[in-house]
Design an enzyme around this catalytic site. Structure first.
Site, mmCIF file in Angstrom:
data_model
loop_
_atom_site.group_PDB
_atom_site.id
_atom_site.type_symbol
_atom_site.label_atom_id
_atom_site.label_comp_id
_atom_site.label_asym_id
_atom_site.label_seq_id
_atom_site.Cartn_x
_atom_site.Cartn_y
_atom_site.Cartn_z
ATOM 1 C CG HIS A 27 -67.591 -78.600 -2.919
ATOM 2 N ND1 HIS A 27 -66.925 -79.721 -3.362
ATOM 3 C CD2 HIS A 27 -66.701 -77.578 -2.973
ATOM 4 C CE1 HIS A 27 -65.676 -79.397 -3.646
ATOM 5 N NE2 HIS A 27 -65.511 -78.104 -3.421
ATOM 6 C CG ASP A 83 -66.999 -71.470 -4.919
ATOM 7 O OD1 ASP A 83 -67.597 -72.505 -5.269
ATOM 8 O OD2 ASP A 83 -65.788 -71.293 -5.109
ATOM 9 C CG HIS A 106 -61.528 -72.910 -3.548
ATOM 10 N ND1 HIS A 106 -60.923 -72.484 -4.706
ATOM 11 C CD2 HIS A 106 -61.270 -74.236 -3.450
ATOM 12 C CE1 HIS A 106 -60.334 -73.512 -5.296
ATOM 13 N NE2 HIS A 106 -60.527 -74.593 -4.546
ATOM 14 C CB SER A 129 -64.040 -77.421 -0.872
ATOM 15 O OG SER A 129 -63.129 -76.523 -0.298
ATOM 16 C CE LYS A 189 -65.084 -78.629 -7.159
ATOM 17 N NZ LYS A 189 -63.758 -79.228 -7.312
HETATM 18 C C1 LIG Z 1 -64.966 -74.300 -3.624
HETATM 19 C C2 LIG Z 1 -64.271 -74.388 -4.931
HETATM 20 N N1 LIG Z 1 -64.271 -73.326 -5.743
HETATM 21 C C3 LIG Z 1 -63.662 -73.350 -6.939
HETATM 22 C C4 LIG Z 1 -63.011 -74.483 -7.375
HETATM 23 C C5 LIG Z 1 -62.319 -74.473 -8.693
HETATM 24 O O1 LIG Z 1 -63.137 -75.051 -9.660
HETATM 25 P P1 LIG Z 1 -62.498 -75.713 -10.962
HETATM 26 O O2 LIG Z 1 -61.999 -77.055 -10.545
HETATM 27 O O3 LIG Z 1 -63.602 -75.749 -11.946
HETATM 28 O O4 LIG Z 1 -61.391 -74.797 -11.369
HETATM 29 C C6 LIG Z 1 -63.019 -75.632 -6.566
HETATM 30 C C7 LIG Z 1 -62.416 -76.901 -7.031
HETATM 31 O O5 LIG Z 1 -61.388 -77.280 -7.051
HETATM 32 C C8 LIG Z 1 -63.636 -75.576 -5.315
HETATM 33 O O6 LIG Z 1 -63.616 -76.630 -4.498
#
Ligand SMILES: Cc1ncc(COP(=O)(O)O)c(C=O)c1O
Length: 389
Positions: free
Chosen positions: A216, A213, A141, A188, A243
């Site tokens: 998802h 991370d 991400h 994601s 989510k």
């Molecule tokens: C894989 C991943 N990590 C981190 C995030 C960021 O999370 P947040 O929306 O809580 O800032 C997202 C979401 O947008 C994500 O898909």
């Protein structure tokens, strides 16, 4: 003109079919004579079946979570009123952290206001010196990539889910004492899973730490929705509440030392207002539902299997075990055109384009949630088959 790159850059987005605009989801009462269900979205007075939501378990608006939110607001207030180290750390936060530690069987947990800031915090903290080496999956991400490159660490990217490539890169840094392997648990934009077991074994063999991370995966993977930790021992996990858990904010689980270090040195943690205690209280209710209600995960699997079966053979679908099903279209313009055609059929499916995904891999990212039903999926697959034929 001052800052003239602003207009130039936005115009370039338009010419490349990459222009993005906010769309405002309305409340249901704005659409007259239409019954709006939780799997729908109302935009510009029109209702659509929503296949672009990350509310995977269908928990958003759940009465028990709403009730807990109200109770949390009554007990602790809507606002933490300061950063955690000043006076912003409430019983609601502590109690949520304890619950997450028990759920994931981890010694320590720390809350952040977003997953984005939690990722920046971890990579910045562990990348204090150039003597740290980060190895990130190529599909990680944006917040992981930003965090890694903003730090002082040496960063290498391994080919997506390619353990051999990762192993080779690690081999070259055998002597480094500070090695971190980083990946998403469920990716994601592709929906496929990391090979958590192999990553954990490799990390152990190479004396590296494993960071996942689980934005998802949380709520989705594991018999109680524990995410990647149900598959192997993950040294550090980050997951968002925004989510499957249907609130907002994020957490990190780790050992006592790293927890202490983040509390003392992480600028993203120290200089930011703690998450709303009412939200923390509501998140406890949502975790409890995610743990208990296995039927939600089963429904996602059943509907996903049906969707995969109904799609025409010529459609390029990334097959996954998650809620996320990416249909690769390629060209940005074509992806937008298919998305527009689907809108005309009452389906909301946002086209995902570069830079979120690689050039020539624009896609429809279908998310199948526990609040969809068989009829929705049959309708969706039929419309996609026609739109892409
Ligand atoms: C894989 C991943 N990590 C981190 C995030 C960021 O999370 P947040 O929306 O809580 O800032 C997202 C979401 O947008 C994500 O898909």
């Amino acid at each position: 003109m001052a800052f003239d790159f602003i207009r130039a850059d936005v115009n370039e987005q338009k010419t490349k079919s990459r222009y993005r605009q906010l769309v405002c989801a309305q409340i249901e009462s704005s659409v007259v004579n239409t019954v709006i269900n939780d799997n729908m979205i109302v935009i510009n007075d029109k209702s659509y079946l929503n296949f672009s939501s990350n509310d995977y378990l269908g928990l958003n608006n759940h009465p028990l979570i709403n009730q807990a939110l109200q109770e949390g607001a009554d007990k602790f207030g809507t606002c933490a009123s300061s950063s955690s180290l000043v006076t912003g750390y409430h019983y609601a936060h502590q109690s949520l952290e304890d619950e997450i530690c028990q759920w994931l069987n981890k010694p320590k947990c720390l809350l952040f206001s977003s997953g984005f800031s939690a990722n920046l915090a971890i990579f910045n903290a562990l990348g204090k010196t150039a003597g740290s080496h980060f190895f990130l999956d190529k599909l990680s991400h944006a917040s992981m990539i930003d965090g890694a490159y903003q730090s002082n660490a040496t960063v290498k990217r391994f080919n997506h889910n390619n353990i051999d490539h990762l192993s080779n890169l690690l081999q070259r840094r055998e002597q480094s004492p500070n090695k971190l392997i980083a990946s998403e648990g469920v990716f994601s934009m592709d929906g496929c899973q990391a090979n958590v077991n192999e990553l954990a074994q490799l990390a152990k063999a190479k004396q590296a730490w494993l960071y996942l991370d689980d934005a998802h995966s949380i709520g989705i993977v594991g018999s109680e929705g524990q995410g990647s930790n149900s598959l192997a021992n993950v040294d550090i996990t980050m997951a968002t509440f925004g989510k499957a858990l249907a609130t907002s904010g994020a957490f990190i689980t780790c050992d006592e030392n790293l927890h202490d270090y983040l509390v003392n040195f992480s600028r993203h943690y120290i200089y930011s207002t703690a998450i709303s205690p009412a939200i923390a209280w509501a998140t406890k209710a949502s975790i409890s539902l995610a743990q208990k209600e296995q039927w939600r995960r089963e429904k996602i699997s059943e509907l996903s299997e049906l969707f995969t079966r109904l799609l025409a053979d010529n459609i390029e679908l990334i097959t996954t075990q998650s809620s996320i099903h990416a249909i690769i279209i390629g060209d940005e313009k074509k992806a937008l055109a298919v998305s527009d055609l689907l809108k005309k059929q009452g389906i909301w499916l946002t086209a995902i384009r570069p830079p979120t995904v690689a050039v020539n891999s624009s896609r429809l990212r279908v998310t199948i949630c526990a609040n969809h039903n068989t009829k929705d999926i049959i309708y969706l697959a039929g419309c996609i088959n026609k739109a892409i034929a």
